[in-house]
Design an enzyme around this catalytic site. Sequence first.
Site, PDB file in Angstrom:
ATOM      1  CG  ASP A 148      42.953  51.913  42.740  1.00 42.69           C
ATOM      2  OD1 ASP A 148      42.718  52.555  43.896  1.00 42.69           O
ATOM      3  OD2 ASP A 148      43.739  52.518  41.513  1.00 42.69           O
ATOM      4  NE  ARG A 197      41.448  53.827  53.115  1.00 46.92           N
ATOM      5  CZ  ARG A 197      41.628  54.986  53.515  1.00 46.92           C
ATOM      6  NH1 ARG A 197      41.959  55.921  52.677  1.00 46.92           N
ATOM      7  NH2 ARG A 197      41.394  55.304  54.730  1.00 46.92           N
ATOM      8  NE  ARG A 249      44.774  51.972  37.905  1.00 49.88           N
ATOM      9  CZ  ARG A 249      43.399  51.513  37.871  1.00 49.88           C
ATOM     10  NH1 ARG A 249      42.702  51.659  39.119  1.00 49.88           N
ATOM     11  NH2 ARG A 249      42.678  51.535  36.805  1.00 49.88           N
ATOM     12  CE1 TYR A 259      50.615  51.495  45.198  1.00 45.45           C
ATOM     13  CE2 TYR A 259      51.448  53.758  46.377  1.00 45.45           C
ATOM     14  CZ  TYR A 259      50.491  52.424  46.163  1.00 45.45           C
ATOM     15  OH  TYR A 259      49.516  52.482  47.124  1.00 45.45           O
TER      16      TYR A 259
END
Lengths: 248, 248
Positions: free
Chosen positions: B54, B52, B201, B112
Amino acid sequence: MLRNYKMTVSYDGTRYNGWQKQKNTETTIQGKLEQILFRLTGKEIPVQGAGRTDAGVHALGQVANFRLDTNLFEDELLSYFNEYLPDDIAVLSLKTASERFHSRLSAVGKIYCYRMYTGNAKPVFDRRYMWKPDEIPDAERMRSAASFLVGRHDFKSFCGNRHMNKSTVRKLDRITIEEAGGGRELRLTFEGEGFLQNMVRILTGTLFECGIGEREPEEMTGILEALERSRAGQMAPAKGLTLMEVRY
Amino acid sequence: MLRNYKMTVSYDGTRYNGWQKQKNTETTIQGKLEQILFRLTGKEIPVQGAGRTDAGVHALGQVANFRLDTNLFEDELLSYFNEYLPDDIAVLSLKTASERFHSRLSAVGKIYCYRMYTGNAKPVFDRRYMWKPDEIPDAERMRSAASFLVGRHDFKSFCGNRHMNKSTVRKLDRITIEEAGGGRELRLTFEGEGFLQNMVRILTGTLFECGIGEREPEEMTGILEALERSRAGQMAPAKGLTLMEVRY
């Protein structure tokens, strides 16, 4: 002391009406750069570019020069430009040049790159910088056609300016056509001493028409000899084209 | 016959409110994909994503699955999606999967990538996909801090969801920090079995703070042990993050 500055400029041309200044300075790259110098000095200082890129065309390494009397160091002037320019225009380098340096007249060569998307999906991240044609061209046919175009020729058939009254003879040093992006991209690189208005886009459109079988590679000689814009192919969309480098 | 389809999706997250569907289907990736299936079938068919992402986060290789009974071949279904999806979302591949395949539950790892601009100009062409921090971090200090974070740990301090009531233990296999783009970019790659909400993040933001000398690399152990979000650093901006790949 009045100095002659040379700068390398990168821009995403999507939002702009090309390099060359028009009445509305907000819509051209030259206009935006001159706005910064006006902000700094309160004077109108002309910024001379090496190539007048069309509306929607991008640049990785456009070169420009201007004359300015300032107490700022080169890196301070570079930062000043980048602070006030919008996100889609950046000055990559800025140096004092010799008094005689002229971005356009001193240039001995330019390199342009045209990017075509040839995958079966869509170029999500580079959608502003690639053209996605409806048909996938054959790279080998395009290379074959390109071989007829390289060299010193009168490129009048490939000139978008119908009222051009100067010489349309140019030397095209190289056209390379490479697959890139894991086979999802065809990249055309054009290297030459100089290019006529719209020339790279008309060359690309004509090569594309060879690539999809609408024309034969051997037709290129006849198109060159005709000296007639209507004999060449369509002009490829601006978004796929980037001015990569100016050589001195 | 009802088949289970697996697809790989690429998107520029700039305009979207993240992956997960909300009331307004226009603003999320999941919503956009389900709109296409509704257009095709007239039915509400849920599309299950592996991660999911952001709001503002991008994906090169997000994976999703859905169950559909259709006469279309796989490549026709792929083309149907790409024809009706906007320019900033593309389906890269689409194949029938085994009945048991679940994009999230079957995943064994994710990769990522976080991109930071470290040049002295501006990232014109990648400005939507990179974060330009005000200070340039030291890569070696960041690598040193990253070495404390790799491994199986309780990452509660790096979880953005304060009401998380499931396990916050995850195995982080690798963090690589490389210079790219001719020294104008720092690229952080995170590889692990799974990630908590905002985890990449917050890790990036904390590593950045080490990189600019606001924290010491050795502090990482204490932050992990605290199990307290407030002990970790700032959350790095969404625009720099891309979900590269989901592994099965």
